[in-house]
Design an enzyme around this catalytic site. Structure first.
Site, PDB file in Angstrom:
ATOM      1  N   HIS A 147     -12.494   3.265  -0.060  1.00  0.00           N
ATOM      2  CA  HIS A 147     -12.590   2.204   1.046  1.00  0.00           C
ATOM      3  C   HIS A 147     -13.151   0.792   0.640  1.00  0.00           C
ATOM      4  O   HIS A 147     -13.757   0.151   1.570  1.00  0.00           O
ATOM      5  CB  HIS A 147     -13.187   2.784   2.305  1.00  0.00           C
ATOM      6  CG  HIS A 147     -12.489   3.898   2.956  1.00  0.00           C
ATOM      7  ND1 HIS A 147     -13.340   4.975   3.543  1.00  0.00           N
ATOM      8  CD2 HIS A 147     -11.313   4.203   3.108  1.00  0.00           C
ATOM      9  CE1 HIS A 147     -12.628   5.729   4.270  1.00  0.00           C
ATOM     10  NE2 HIS A 147     -11.243   5.516   3.601  1.00  0.00           N
ATOM     11  N   ARG A 206     -11.355  16.133   6.998  1.00  0.00           N
ATOM     12  CA  ARG A 206     -12.379  16.675   5.791  1.00  0.00           C
ATOM     13  C   ARG A 206     -13.650  16.880   6.270  1.00  0.00           C
ATOM     14  O   ARG A 206     -14.118  16.422   7.212  1.00  0.00           O
ATOM     15  CB  ARG A 206     -12.219  15.380   4.848  1.00  0.00           C
ATOM     16  CG  ARG A 206     -11.127  15.008   4.168  1.00  0.00           C
ATOM     17  CD  ARG A 206     -11.112  13.766   3.440  1.00  0.00           C
ATOM     18  NE  ARG A 206      -9.946  13.026   3.134  1.00  0.00           N
ATOM     19  CZ  ARG A 206      -9.766  11.706   3.071  1.00  0.00           C
ATOM     20  NH1 ARG A 206     -10.722  10.976   3.034  1.00  0.00           N
ATOM     21  NH2 ARG A 206      -8.604  11.195   2.955  1.00  0.00           N
ATOM     22  N   GLU A 254      -7.977  -5.090   5.639  1.00  0.00           N
ATOM     23  CA  GLU A 254      -8.078  -4.710   3.979  1.00  0.00           C
ATOM     24  C   GLU A 254      -6.912  -5.297   3.239  1.00  0.00           C
ATOM     25  O   GLU A 254      -7.074  -5.687   2.028  1.00  0.00           O
ATOM     26  CB  GLU A 254      -7.659  -2.941   4.024  1.00  0.00           C
ATOM     27  CG  GLU A 254      -9.124  -2.209   4.328  1.00  0.00           C
ATOM     28  CD  GLU A 254      -8.784  -0.700   4.342  1.00  0.00           C
ATOM     29  OE1 GLU A 254      -9.143  -0.274   3.179  1.00  0.00           O
ATOM     30  OE2 GLU A 254      -8.340  -0.307   5.590  1.00  0.00           O
ATOM     31  N   ARG A 302      -2.598  -1.952  -3.612  1.00  0.00           N
ATOM     32  CA  ARG A 302      -3.737  -1.000  -3.274  1.00  0.00           C
ATOM     33  C   ARG A 302      -3.747  -0.030  -4.589  1.00  0.00           C
ATOM     34  O   ARG A 302      -2.554   0.829  -4.339  1.00  0.00           O
ATOM     35  CB  ARG A 302      -3.743  -0.509  -1.898  1.00  0.00           C
ATOM     36  CG  ARG A 302      -5.106   0.370  -1.747  1.00  0.00           C
ATOM     37  CD  ARG A 302      -4.849   1.220  -0.426  1.00  0.00           C
ATOM     38  NE  ARG A 302      -6.150   1.984  -0.428  1.00  0.00           N
ATOM     39  CZ  ARG A 302      -5.747   3.292   0.240  1.00  0.00           C
ATOM     40  NH1 ARG A 302      -4.696   3.917   0.662  1.00  0.00           N
ATOM     41  NH2 ARG A 302      -6.884   4.121   0.256  1.00  0.00           N
ATOM     42  N   ASN A 358       0.711  -1.172  -0.099  1.00  0.00           N
ATOM     43  CA  ASN A 358      -0.125  -0.094   0.096  1.00  0.00           C
ATOM     44  C   ASN A 358       0.724   1.190  -0.232  1.00  0.00           C
ATOM     45  O   ASN A 358       1.478   1.687   0.946  1.00  0.00           O
ATOM     46  CB  ASN A 358      -0.962   0.015   1.481  1.00  0.00           C
ATOM     47  CG  ASN A 358      -1.837   1.348   1.312  1.00  0.00           C
ATOM     48  OD1 ASN A 358      -1.599   2.104   0.642  1.00  0.00           O
ATOM     49  ND2 ASN A 358      -2.607   1.182   2.253  1.00  0.00           N
TER      50      ASN A 358
END
Length: 420
Positions: free
Chosen positions: A176, A237, A380, A87, A5
């Site tokens: 995600h 955010r 993940e 990823r 990743n």
């Protein structure tokens, strides 16, 4: 399977034994390009090893982590290494399945850079660098957006001029995806049901946060959109906001487009509301009577409840609401507050179950609850490894579509367009 990743200044990695899905090693190279770079490597059953010093680029970072793996008896030239799973944040509308990387695939991922300018370039660098270490090894891209490509057009389209939207690839993609895929499937298993028979709302709550509505194993709605900015309140955010706020700031405050981008992505959310983006600290401050922390917490939870109500309407029937990721897995106050007052939707948590310390998937709603509320730790990297491994070990079917078969085997999905 090795999973990489690659971020703009970091590389996270895991080496997994797919025979029993165990983790053989895991690590992180961070602050790439800085003088004080750091590598942390943890082998299975061993003590963590830390290295500090300058790591000028991703090529150096991957060579360093390859050296750590070699010290454990593994490596990029290990004959048992089936593939490397990468990823990749944005796959656009083209990539809806795990995909073996070749020059054409890399070119297409590069074409998508404008949709993910902070992420796709780093992902591409990681692929190219790892590819150079062993050109004969299969490299598989697994896309954050892929799970959400099953959204119907009425959920994926924005209500703007169609020609303009199509010309500039403007639509809701969601992110995600590997987490939502893994957690929704694992939640069905927790309930003793097949994913195809289960409707789940997944709340992935980390520093970035997103919700998804999953009907029968397929995403039908998600909170993030063209970018990861839309949706829930996040660490830095804003989440949902009137688009005219940007126009207003440009006119009355003289902010440029880049300054508005910086404000909404890096200086908003919880850090903008109260100066902190660590939920543990926010809860501590709230409990100590800090008014700013209390309001920030209430805004965060209010947005969660809005999405729970909306996605209940989208699904029609909800079998489970599932919390995952850093905040979702570890913050009992957030889980309690998110379902408080939603008894009319069948939602409640049992206090003892909710506050009990556990790292295992578990149901935290009262016995006999109409809708299960659960906590499922996300995996993940394991999801990326599972999808990539299924792809490279599945022989092509009669029409040569190994990719589609692999994704169905890995994720229990029957939809999507395959790409090689």
């Amino acid at each position: 399977m090795l999973v990489l990743n690659c971020g703009s200044s970091s590389v996270k990695y895991q080496l997994l034994d797919m025979a029993d899905r165990s983790r053989l090693a895991a690590g992180l190279v961070e602050r790439i390009g800085e003088r004080a770079s750091r590598l942390l490597h943890t082998p299975q059953g061993g003590d963590a090893r830390e290295r500090t010093g300058p790591v000028p680029d991703h090529a150096t970072a991957l060579k360093a982590l390859a050296g750590e793996l070699a010290a454990d008896g593994y490596g990029f030239d290990d004959p048992e290494l089936a593939a490397v799973g990468h990823r990749v944040v944005h796959g656009g509308q083209r990539f809806t399945e795990p995909t073996v990387v070749d020059d054409a695939v890399l070119a297409e991922i590069e074409r998508l850079v404008p949709l993910a300018p902070l992420h796709n370039p780093a992902n591409i660098t990681g692929i190219r660098t790892a590819w150079a270490l062993n050109p004969g090894l299969p490299h598989v891209a697994v896309f954050d957006t892929a799970f959400h490509t099953t959204m119907p057009e009425h959920a994926a389209r924005y209500a703007i001029d169609v020609a303009t939207a199509d010309a500039h690839c403007i639509r809701r993609y969601g992110f995600h995806g590997t987490s939502h895929a893994y957690v929704s499937r694992r939640a069905a298993q927790l309930l003793g049901r097949e994913p195809q028979e289960t409707n789940v709302i997944v709340l992935h709550l980390g520093n970035g946060a997103s919700a998804s509505a999953v009907a029968g194993g397929r995403c039908v709605e998600t909170s993030m959109g063209l970018t990861p900015l839309e949706g829930l309140v996040m660490g830095t955010r804003s989440g949902d906001i009137d688009p005219a706020v940007v126009f207003h700031l440009a006119r009355v405050a003289g902010l440029s487009v880049d300054e508005c981008d910086e404000l909404l992505n890096k200086k908003s959310g919880m850090v903008g509301l109260c100066g902190d983006n660590d939920m543990r600290e926010i809860v501590r401050r709230r409990d100590a009577g800090d008014a700013a922390a209390r309001l920030a917490f209430e805004i965060y939870v209010h947005r969660l409840r809005k999405y729970l109500g909306a996605y209940t309407a989208v699904l029609g029937r909800v079998d489970a609401v599932v919390f995952t990721a850093g905040v979702g897995e570890n913050s009992a106050p957030v889980r309690q507050a998110a379902v408080e007052g939603l008894a009319g939707l069948g939602l409640a948590v049992d206090e003892a179950r909710n506050t009990a310390a556990s790292k295992e998937p578990r149901v935290i709603s009262p016995e006999g609850a109409e809708v299960a509320v659960a906590v499922v730790p996300t995996e993940e990297e394991l999801e990326i490894a599972t999808q990539a491994y299924a792809l490279v070990t599945t022989a092509g079917d009669t029409d040569g579509n190994a990719v589609g078969a692999a994704h169905r085997n890995a994720a229990g999905s029957t939809g999507g367009t395959s790409n090689r």
